[in-house]
Design a protein around this motif. Structure first.
Motif, PDB file in Angstrom:
ATOM      1  N   ASP A   1       0.838  -1.231   0.004  1.00 11.98           N
ATOM      2  CA  ASP A   1      -0.054  -0.131  -0.024  1.00 11.98           C
ATOM      3  C   ASP A   1       0.837   1.024   0.313  1.00 11.98           C
ATOM      4  OD1 ASP A   1       1.052  -0.236   2.421  1.00 11.98           O
ATOM      5  OD2 ASP A   1      -0.737  -0.039   3.572  1.00 11.98           O
ATOM      6  N   GLY A   2       2.055   1.084  -0.418  1.00  9.39           N
ATOM      7  CA  GLY A   2       2.927   2.150  -0.277  1.00  9.39           C
ATOM      8  C   GLY A   2       3.188   2.910  -2.020  1.00  9.39           C
ATOM      9  N   PRO A   3       4.045   3.662  -1.991  1.00 10.37           N
ATOM     10  CA  PRO A   3       4.193   4.362  -3.273  1.00 10.37           C
ATOM     11  C   PRO A   3       4.965   3.295  -4.188  1.00 10.37           C
ATOM     12  CG  PRO A   3       5.847   5.455  -1.666  1.00 10.37           C
ATOM     13  CD  PRO A   3       4.705   4.435  -0.925  1.00 10.37           C
ATOM     14  N   VAL A   4       4.711   3.378  -5.520  1.00 12.73           N
ATOM     15  CA  VAL A   4       5.187   2.348  -6.565  1.00 12.73           C
ATOM     16  C   VAL A   4       5.758   3.241  -7.759  1.00 12.73           C
ATOM     17  CG1 VAL A   4       4.876   0.676  -8.035  1.00 12.73           C
ATOM     18  CG2 VAL A   4       3.872   0.686  -5.829  1.00 12.73           C
ATOM     19  N   PHE A   5       7.059   3.475  -7.966  1.00  9.64           N
ATOM     20  CA  PHE A   5       7.672   4.163  -9.231  1.00  9.64           C
ATOM     21  C   PHE A   5       7.838   3.148 -10.444  1.00  9.64           C
ATOM     22  CE2 PHE A   5       9.449   6.082  -5.519  1.00  9.64           C
ATOM     23  CZ  PHE A   5       9.079   7.409  -5.564  1.00  9.64           C
ATOM     24  N   ILE A   6       7.659   3.647 -11.353  1.00 13.44           N
ATOM     25  CA  ILE A   6       7.558   2.966 -12.809  1.00 13.44           C
ATOM     26  C   ILE A   6       8.861   3.693 -13.444  1.00 13.44           C
ATOM     27  CG2 ILE A   6       5.519   1.910 -12.826  1.00 13.44           C
ATOM     28  CD1 ILE A   6       4.759   4.226 -14.741  1.00 13.44           C
ATOM     29  N   SER A   7       9.484   3.269 -14.140  1.00 11.04           N
ATOM     30  CA  SER A   7      10.589   3.698 -15.024  1.00 11.04           C
ATOM     31  C   SER A   7      10.315   4.029 -16.414  1.00 11.04           C
ATOM     32  CB  SER A   7      11.965   2.899 -15.052  1.00 11.04           C
ATOM     33  OG  SER A   7      11.726   1.782 -15.599  1.00 11.04           O
ATOM     34  N   THR A   8       9.348   3.459 -17.054  1.00  7.70           N
ATOM     35  CA  THR A   8       8.940   3.850 -18.340  1.00  7.70           C
ATOM     36  C   THR A   8       7.369   3.952 -18.793  1.00  7.70           C
ATOM     37  OG1 THR A   8       8.826   1.367 -19.015  1.00  7.70           O
ATOM     38  CG2 THR A   8      10.724   2.374 -19.352  1.00  7.70           C
ATOM     39  N   LEU A   9       6.815   4.703 -19.084  1.00  9.21           N
ATOM     40  CA  LEU A   9       5.518   5.102 -19.071  1.00  9.21           C
ATOM     41  C   LEU A   9       4.476   3.811 -19.633  1.00  9.21           C
ATOM     42  CD1 LEU A   9       5.470   8.960 -20.027  1.00  9.21           C
ATOM     43  CD2 LEU A   9       4.819   7.801 -17.902  1.00  9.21           C
ATOM     44  N   ASP A  10       4.905   3.082 -20.469  1.00 13.83           N
ATOM     45  CA  ASP A  10       4.248   1.783 -20.953  1.00 13.83           C
ATOM     46  C   ASP A  10       3.532   1.133 -19.885  1.00 13.83           C
ATOM     47  OD1 ASP A  10       7.188   1.142 -20.584  1.00 13.83           O
ATOM     48  OD2 ASP A  10       6.019  -0.864 -21.298  1.00 13.83           O
ATOM     49  N   LEU A  11       4.572   1.204 -18.637  1.00 17.53           N
ATOM     50  CA  LEU A  11       3.951   0.263 -17.494  1.00 17.53           C
ATOM     51  C   LEU A  11       2.914   0.837 -16.676  1.00 17.53           C
ATOM     52  CD1 LEU A  11       7.440  -0.405 -15.838  1.00 17.53           C
ATOM     53  CD2 LEU A  11       6.039  -1.924 -17.351  1.00 17.53           C
ATOM     54  N   LEU A  12       2.162   2.095 -17.186  1.00 17.52           N
ATOM     55  CA  LEU A  12       0.965   2.474 -16.544  1.00 17.52           C
ATOM     56  C   LEU A  12      -0.141   1.568 -17.156  1.00 17.52           C
ATOM     57  CD1 LEU A  12       1.122   6.262 -17.357  1.00 17.52           C
ATOM     58  CD2 LEU A  12       1.204   5.210 -15.133  1.00 17.52           C
ATOM     59  N   ASP A  13       0.133   0.668 -17.986  1.00 15.69           N
ATOM     60  CA  ASP A  13      -0.892  -0.343 -18.532  1.00 15.69           C
ATOM     61  C   ASP A  13      -0.906  -1.443 -17.365  1.00 15.69           C
ATOM     62  OD1 ASP A  13      -2.073   0.357 -20.972  1.00 15.69           O
ATOM     63  OD2 ASP A  13      -0.188   0.257 -21.993  1.00 15.69           O
ATOM     64  N   ASP A  14       0.260  -1.555 -16.683  1.00 13.73           N
ATOM     65  CA  ASP A  14       0.013  -2.747 -15.581  1.00 13.73           C
ATOM     66  C   ASP A  14       0.122  -2.174 -14.302  1.00 13.73           C
ATOM     67  OD1 ASP A  14       0.999  -5.128 -17.211  1.00 13.73           O
ATOM     68  OD2 ASP A  14       2.320  -3.569 -17.995  1.00 13.73           O
ATOM     69  N   VAL A  15       0.657  -0.955 -14.050  1.00 15.47           N
ATOM     70  CA  VAL A  15       0.391  -0.151 -12.764  1.00 15.47           C
ATOM     71  C   VAL A  15      -0.153   1.229 -12.917  1.00 15.47           C
ATOM     72  CG1 VAL A  15       1.697   0.196 -10.596  1.00 15.47           C
ATOM     73  CG2 VAL A  15       2.798  -1.558 -12.334  1.00 15.47           C
ATOM     74  N   PRO A  16      -1.340   1.332 -13.072  1.00 15.18           N
ATOM     75  CA  PRO A  16      -1.925   2.568 -13.551  1.00 15.18           C
ATOM     76  C   PRO A  16      -1.628   3.730 -12.397  1.00 15.18           C
ATOM     77  CG  PRO A  16      -3.596   0.789 -13.569  1.00 15.18           C
ATOM     78  CD  PRO A  16      -2.385   0.264 -12.855  1.00 15.18           C
ATOM     79  N   TYR A  17      -1.395   2.963 -11.092  1.00 15.06           N
ATOM     80  CA  TYR A  17      -1.072   4.382 -10.041  1.00 15.06           C
ATOM     81  C   TYR A  17       0.482   4.497 -10.129  1.00 15.06           C
ATOM     82  CZ  TYR A  17      -0.804  -0.293  -8.088  1.00 15.06           C
ATOM     83  OH  TYR A  17      -0.318  -1.471  -7.870  1.00 15.06           O
ATOM     84  N   GLY A  18       1.167   3.837 -10.940  1.00 12.81           N
ATOM     85  CA  GLY A  18       2.530   4.152 -10.777  1.00 12.81           C
ATOM     86  C   GLY A  18       3.008   5.583 -10.892  1.00 12.81           C
ATOM     87  N   VAL A  19       3.964   5.956 -10.192  1.00 13.29           N
ATOM     88  CA  VAL A  19       4.656   7.207 -10.349  1.00 13.29           C
ATOM     89  C   VAL A  19       6.114   7.214 -11.207  1.00 13.29           C
ATOM     90  CG1 VAL A  19       5.601   9.158  -9.147  1.00 13.29           C
ATOM     91  CG2 VAL A  19       3.927   7.928  -8.209  1.00 13.29           C
ATOM     92  N   TRP A  20       5.916   7.988 -12.274  1.00 14.40           N
ATOM     93  CA  TRP A  20       7.021   7.932 -13.380  1.00 14.40           C
ATOM     94  C   TRP A  20       8.463   8.436 -12.829  1.00 14.40           C
ATOM     95  CZ3 TRP A  20       7.709  11.748 -17.757  1.00 14.40           C
ATOM     96  CH2 TRP A  20       8.980  11.243 -18.748  1.00 14.40           C
ATOM     97  N   LEU A  21       9.148   7.598 -12.878  1.00 15.05           N
ATOM     98  CA  LEU A  21      10.617   7.923 -12.512  1.00 15.05           C
ATOM     99  C   LEU A  21      11.371   7.920 -13.394  1.00 15.05           C
ATOM    100  CD1 LEU A  21      12.415   8.900 -10.130  1.00 15.05           C
ATOM    101  CD2 LEU A  21      12.938   6.468  -9.761  1.00 15.05           C
ATOM    102  N   PRO A  22      11.509   9.021 -14.546  1.00 16.35           N
ATOM    103  CA  PRO A  22      12.245   8.850 -15.841  1.00 16.35           C
ATOM    104  C   PRO A  22      13.719   8.271 -15.664  1.00 16.35           C
ATOM    105  CG  PRO A  22      11.019  11.014 -15.590  1.00 16.35           C
ATOM    106  CD  PRO A  22      11.057  10.384 -14.270  1.00 16.35           C
ATOM    107  N   VAL A  23      13.896   7.445 -16.704  1.00 16.89           N
ATOM    108  CA  VAL A  23      15.317   7.161 -16.650  1.00 16.89           C
ATOM    109  C   VAL A  23      16.111   8.087 -16.718  1.00 16.89           C
ATOM    110  CG1 VAL A  23      14.641   4.861 -17.475  1.00 16.89           C
ATOM    111  CG2 VAL A  23      15.351   6.554 -18.962  1.00 16.89           C
ATOM    112  N   VAL A  24      17.527   8.028 -16.428  1.00 21.65           N
ATOM    113  CA  VAL A  24      18.601   9.228 -16.413  1.00 21.65           C
ATOM    114  C   VAL A  24      19.813   8.563 -17.119  1.00 21.65           C
ATOM    115  CG1 VAL A  24      20.081  10.557 -14.959  1.00 21.65           C
ATOM    116  CG2 VAL A  24      17.611   9.943 -14.051  1.00 21.65           C
TER     117      VAL A  24
END
Length: 421
Positions: free
Chosen positions: A220-243
């Motif tokens: 129930d905590g924050p979830v980061f995703i590194s690529t925006l296509d993952l919003l399909d699998d984690v709609p509540y994900g917070v985008w952390l852009p790759v660097v």
């Protein structure tokens, strides 16, 4: 330790890690318990593999830091280190560090601490020390559902999370891609999905994703995703852009000579079936026969040599099947190369909405790749425009400046400003 015995134990551990990926779910849970075992033959093999290997000092945060963040344990494409470095450079009150496991035969990216896999899996001394050290960080970011203590995945990670939280530490999960991307759903969603082919590899991946999904669904905590296509699998994900290190890659571009002749086309398949390498090879073969390009498929090159190799190309073909883009495409754009790939309309729209930029990756898929490359070969002005746009885009979106903002809610304050309520 006898060298032969030690080599056998290390080989056994490598085999166990790879073999685990192909097991059905119930047996995967059994394999996890063996890898995490603190008694019996499994513990003996792990301890034997780790014996004689120097145990690195665990990471500890700066004593004057108001917030301290630990990323780990996988550091895919060096991203854990890049995110940590971005936080350190942008926020003086934050200390951030990245732990990485050194896998045999893998590329070694920069990290604040690199732990040999035998130590990570088998050293009880290291585990005691790192567990104590990890408790000094105020925030923990767990990559790809993997234990920071070398205890496996699944329920062991849930217990690890609970231990951190009991001590008052904040915990976030970080998804990189195939760790949470559902192969079956992707195959139904994307026309060229690599997962549409019914193979044992994809079945094993599905089982692994299912295990990770159970952990994610109970978290129930924050979830980061590194690529925006993952919003399909984690709609509540917070985008952390790759660097990426934009200056490093830009310098490589300026040091490269622009030879005359056919276009130099490069493809770097970290995973051929996922990248669509067979389609790239076929298109490149036709174009080479026509004298329009020279083609190189690059594999097994150490990370330190990549900037020069990419900068020597004119066009870099990224993936054709996933509908997204990642670190490799950003590095090539930073090196002022034209990047060609298959990026879905949804991802392009998300980029536009969130950043105000158009994604400058030239669109191509397995059906039209030959035509797209031939068109670029005939249009130097279009190539120059795409290269300039790519370099500007990466400097604006993927240079690390967006990391503090993306993580501000997790850290408890507004990036560069006052505390968040």
């Amino acid at each position: 330790m006898n060298i032969g015995t030690g080599y056998f134990a290390m080989a056994l551990m490598r085999y166990a890690v790879e073999f685990r990926k192909r097991l059905p779910a119930p047996l995967r849970r059994w394999a996890d318990s063996m890898l995490a075992a603190q008694h019996g033959p499994a513990l003996w093999a792990k301890n034997l593999a780790a014996r004689g290997i120097a145990i690195p000092e665990p990471l500890t945060p700066r004593s004057d830091a108001e917030q301290s963040v630990l990323f780990g344990p996988l550091n895919y494409a060096g991203q854990g280190y890049r995110w940590a470095l971005s936080l350190r450079q942008s926020e003086s009150r934050v200390d951030a560090r990245a732990l990485a496991v050194e896998f045999p035969g893998g590329f070694q990216f920069e990290a604040d601490l690199v732990v040999p896999i035998a130590v990570y899996l088998g050293s009880t001394q290291w585990r005691r020390e790192v567990q104590e050290a990890n408790e000094r960080f105020s925030h923990i970011v767990i990559e790809s559902f993997a234990s920071l203590l070398g205890l496996g995945t699944g329920s062991v990670v849930e217990r690890e999370i609970e231990r951190y939280r009991t001590r008052g530490q904040r915990v976030a999960l970080l998804c990189h891609g195939s760790d949470i991307r559902d192969p079956g759903a992707h195959a139904r969603r994307e026309r060229y999905s690599p997962y549409a082919v019914n193979s044992q590899d994809w079945k094993a991946l599905q089982r692994a994703v299912d295990v990770n999904r159970r952990v994610l669904d109970s978290f129930d905590g924050p979830v980061f995703i590194s690529t925006l296509d993952l919003l399909d699998d984690v709609p509540y994900g917070v985008w952390l852009p790759v660097v990426v290190d934009v200056d490093l890659w830009s310098s490589a571009a300026h040091a490269s000579s622009g030879d005359e002749g056919p276009l130099r086309v490069l493809h770097i398949p970290s995973s051929g079936p996922i990248k669509g390498t067979s389609f790239v090879d076929a298109a490149a073969s036709e174009l080479e026969t026509r004298g329009l390009i020279t083609y190189e498929r690059l594999t097994g090159v150490p990370a330190a040599e990549m900037p020069g190799r990419i900068a020597a190309a004119d066009i870099v073909i990224d993936q054709l099947l996933l509908g997204s883009y990642g670190v490799a495409a950003c590095e090539a754009m930073a090196a002022e190369r034209v990047v060609v790939g298959n990026v879905s309309r949804q991802v392009r729209a998300q980029i536009r909405e969130r950043t105000g930029w158009e994604l400058p990756i030239v669109q191509a898929d397995p059906d039209d790749l030959t035509t797209v490359i031939a068109r670029l070969a005939a249009d130097p002005a279009a190539r120059a425009d795409a290269a300039r746009a790519g370099a500007a885009f990466v400097r604006a979106v993927h240079d690390g400046s967006r990391t503090p903002h993306a993580m501000s809610a997790f850290l408890g304050y507004a990036a560069g400003g006052s505390d968040v309520d």
